[in-house]
Design a protein around this motif. Structure first.
Motif, mmCIF file in Angstrom:
data_model
loop_
_atom_site.group_PDB
_atom_site.id
_atom_site.type_symbol
_atom_site.label_atom_id
_atom_site.label_comp_id
_atom_site.label_asym_id
_atom_site.label_seq_id
_atom_site.Cartn_x
_atom_site.Cartn_y
_atom_site.Cartn_z
ATOM 1 N N ILE A 3 0.836 -1.201 0.000
ATOM 2 C CA ILE A 3 0.000 0.000 0.000
ATOM 3 C C ILE A 3 0.870 1.250 0.000
ATOM 4 O O ILE A 3 1.905 1.308 0.669
ATOM 5 N N GLY A 4 0.437 2.237 -0.769
ATOM 6 C CA GLY A 4 1.117 3.517 -0.819
ATOM 7 C C GLY A 4 0.232 4.614 -0.262
ATOM 8 O O GLY A 4 -0.998 4.487 -0.232
ATOM 9 N N LEU A 5 0.845 5.678 0.173
ATOM 10 C CA LEU A 5 0.140 6.827 0.730
ATOM 11 C C LEU A 5 0.223 7.992 -0.247
ATOM 12 O O LEU A 5 1.310 8.349 -0.708
ATOM 13 N N LEU A 6 -0.940 8.583 -0.538
ATOM 14 C CA LEU A 6 -0.994 9.792 -1.354
ATOM 15 C C LEU A 6 -1.342 10.955 -0.439
ATOM 16 O O LEU A 6 -2.451 11.023 0.089
ATOM 17 N N GLY A 7 -0.390 11.854 -0.217
ATOM 18 C CA GLY A 7 -0.621 12.995 0.652
ATOM 19 C C GLY A 7 0.458 13.131 1.698
ATOM 20 O O GLY A 7 1.033 12.121 2.148
ATOM 21 N N THR A 8 0.731 14.378 2.086
ATOM 22 C CA THR A 8 1.807 14.637 3.057
ATOM 23 C C THR A 8 1.402 15.661 4.113
ATOM 24 O O THR A 8 2.246 16.102 4.885
ATOM 25 N N GLY A 9 0.131 16.047 4.161
ATOM 26 C CA GLY A 9 -0.318 17.064 5.106
ATOM 27 C C GLY A 9 -0.487 16.525 6.518
ATOM 28 O O GLY A 9 -0.100 15.375 6.814
ATOM 29 N N PRO A 10 -1.070 17.324 7.423
ATOM 30 C CA PRO A 10 -1.212 16.908 8.819
ATOM 31 C C PRO A 10 -1.987 15.601 8.999
ATOM 32 O O PRO A 10 -1.626 14.776 9.841
ATOM 33 N N TRP A 11 -3.053 15.397 8.219
ATOM 34 C CA TRP A 11 -3.850 14.173 8.350
ATOM 35 C C TRP A 11 -3.034 12.957 7.900
ATOM 36 O O TRP A 11 -3.079 11.897 8.518
ATOM 37 N N ALA A 12 -2.275 13.128 6.819
ATOM 38 C CA ALA A 12 -1.401 12.048 6.356
ATOM 39 C C ALA A 12 -0.305 11.767 7.375
ATOM 40 O O ALA A 12 -0.001 10.606 7.680
ATOM 41 N N GLU A 13 0.281 12.813 7.912
ATOM 42 C CA GLU A 13 1.406 12.665 8.839
ATOM 43 C C GLU A 13 0.975 12.100 10.184
ATOM 44 O O GLU A 13 1.653 11.229 10.751
ATOM 45 N N ARG A 14 -0.165 12.583 10.708
ATOM 46 C CA ARG A 14 -0.588 12.211 12.052
ATOM 47 C C ARG A 14 -1.355 10.893 12.109
ATOM 48 O O ARG A 14 -1.334 10.208 13.138
ATOM 49 N N VAL A 15 -2.072 10.550 11.041
ATOM 50 C CA VAL A 15 -2.985 9.405 11.090
ATOM 51 C C VAL A 15 -2.616 8.332 10.069
ATOM 52 O O VAL A 15 -2.346 7.187 10.430
ATOM 53 N N HIS A 16 -2.593 8.686 8.797
ATOM 54 C CA HIS A 16 -2.415 7.666 7.755
ATOM 55 C C HIS A 16 -1.049 6.993 7.828
ATOM 56 O O HIS A 16 -0.965 5.757 7.851
ATOM 57 N N ALA A 17 0.011 7.773 7.820
ATOM 58 C CA ALA A 17 1.347 7.178 7.768
ATOM 59 C C ALA A 17 1.620 6.256 8.963
ATOM 60 O O ALA A 17 2.103 5.126 8.765
ATOM 61 N N PRO A 18 1.333 6.673 10.201
ATOM 62 C CA PRO A 18 1.578 5.747 11.318
ATOM 63 C C PRO A 18 0.773 4.455 11.212
ATOM 64 O O PRO A 18 1.291 3.377 11.514
ATOM 65 N N ALA A 19 -0.493 4.556 10.778
ATOM 66 C CA ALA A 19 -1.319 3.354 10.666
ATOM 67 C C ALA A 19 -0.778 2.413 9.597
ATOM 68 O O ALA A 19 -0.717 1.195 9.787
ATOM 69 N N LEU A 20 -0.383 2.975 8.452
ATOM 70 C CA LEU A 20 0.142 2.132 7.382
ATOM 71 C C LEU A 20 1.438 1.449 7.804
ATOM 72 O O LEU A 20 1.691 0.290 7.466
ATOM 73 N N ALA A 21 2.270 2.164 8.543
ATOM 74 C CA ALA A 21 3.545 1.607 8.978
ATOM 75 C C ALA A 21 3.367 0.512 10.031
ATOM 76 O O ALA A 21 4.157 -0.432 10.093
ATOM 77 N N GLU A 22 2.324 0.615 10.840
ATOM 78 C CA GLU A 22 2.139 -0.312 11.962
ATOM 79 C C GLU A 22 1.238 -1.493 11.624
ATOM 80 O O GLU A 22 1.266 -2.518 12.315
ATOM 81 N N HIS A 23 0.419 -1.368 10.588
ATOM 82 C CA HIS A 23 -0.662 -2.334 10.382
ATOM 83 C C HIS A 23 -0.138 -3.704 9.949
ATOM 84 O O HIS A 23 0.571 -3.819 8.952
#
Length: 299
Positions: A3-23
């Motif tokens: 899975i890849g992440l599209l976006g680098t703003g606060p929502w991506a940084e605070r929520v999406h990226a940590p979840a993708l890295a940990e899941h």
């Protein structure tokens, strides 16, 4: 699932990226953003590459998690679906019905899975509550107050710098949250009436196909001491309130990612997929017309 992440703003940084890295069960493959340097920085923070070329990222993954403004999300979601990628979408899916419909049609045409991340719909206590109320039925009316203070004096919200939230206001930011609960419980909306309140505050009255009605009070500019979220249903079974959220949005996102993996594996569309995202946009667009015209709008 890669899975890849599209976006680098606060929502991506605070929520999406940590979840993708940990899941567990996901391989976080990389980050793409409209600013290559931001994608590189966010990727480095989680041990994955930043991509300057979106098509290259889409070729390297099975799915994408999108954390971008709705006006940007819709076109990129279609592009990702065309590349065969499953979609974890954010709310609202788009700002216009044609754009939201294009996403839903791309999902069907290219046979990819989709889940729209409405945080309340993936809450630990909220999921069984919503399912129970939908199963019971017999609801006469519903009420939802979603009064945020993102733009209130003294706000420290990281989302206060969001241009699209400032432009589109509470209707499009927190309205989807309220609708994500009311629609599965009370049924499809057949008519909406919208009235402007103070600043960006909007009041909605909805008629539902099953005969119930509901009212919504939405704001991003409520005084910090007077803000908050509440939802209440009244009907044959008495009065019930939506449980308060007691967990982080990252926890809810893990459930949404599980839902996406399950839908991709089984081929069964998720109830909170792109088609549901389209219905929410249809209601919001009708409310916007009602605000402009000063009259009820039928759907």
């Amino acid at each position: 699932m890669r899975i890849g992440l599209l976006g680098t703003g606060p929502w991506a940084e605070r929520v999406h990226a940590p979840a993708l890295a940990e899941h567990p069960g996901l391989e976080f493959t990389g980050v793409w953003g409209r600013r290559a340097e931001a994608a590189e920085a966010l990727g480095t923070a989680h041990g994955v590459p930043g991509y300057a070329d979106l098509d290259r990222l889409l070729a390297d993954v099975d799915a994408v998690s999108i954390a971008l403004p709705p006006s940007v999300q819709a076109g990129l979601a279609v592009r990702a679906a065309e590349a065969g990628c499953h979609l974890l979408l954010d709310k609202p899916v788009a700002f216009t019905v044609p754009d939201a419909r294009a996403v839903a049609e791309a999902v069907r045409e290219h046979k990819v899975a989709s889940v729209v991340f409405f945080t309340v719909r993936f809450g630990g206590e909220q999921i069984p509550w919503i399912e129970r109320q939908a199963e019971l039925g017999g609801w006469f009316t519903g009420r939802s107050d979603w009064l945020g203070s993102v733009f209130a004096p003294g706000s420290t919200s990281p989302y206060a710098a969001s241009p699209w939230r400032r432009e589109k206001g509470s209707l499009w930011d927190v309205g989807p949250h309220a609708l994500s609960v009311l629609l599965p419980v009370l049924g499809e909306v057949t008519e909406v009436t919208a009235v402007a309140g103070p600043l960006d505050t909007v009041h909605l009255v909805l008629r539902h196909a099953g005969g119930a009605s509901s009212t919504l009070a939405l704001s991003l500019t409520a005084p910090r001491a007077g803000g908050g979220v509440a939802m209440e249903l009244r009907g044959e079974h008495g009065v019930v309130q939506l449980p308060e959220r007691g967990e982080s949005p990252t926890t809810a996102l893990h459930r949404a990612l599980d839902a996406l993996r399950s839908s991709a594996a089984t081929g069964e569309p998720h109830p909170c997929g792109a088609d549901f995202g389209l219905r929410v946009v249809e209601v919001l667009a009708a409310a916007e017309r009602s605000l402009a015209d000063g009259r009820p709008v039928a759907l």
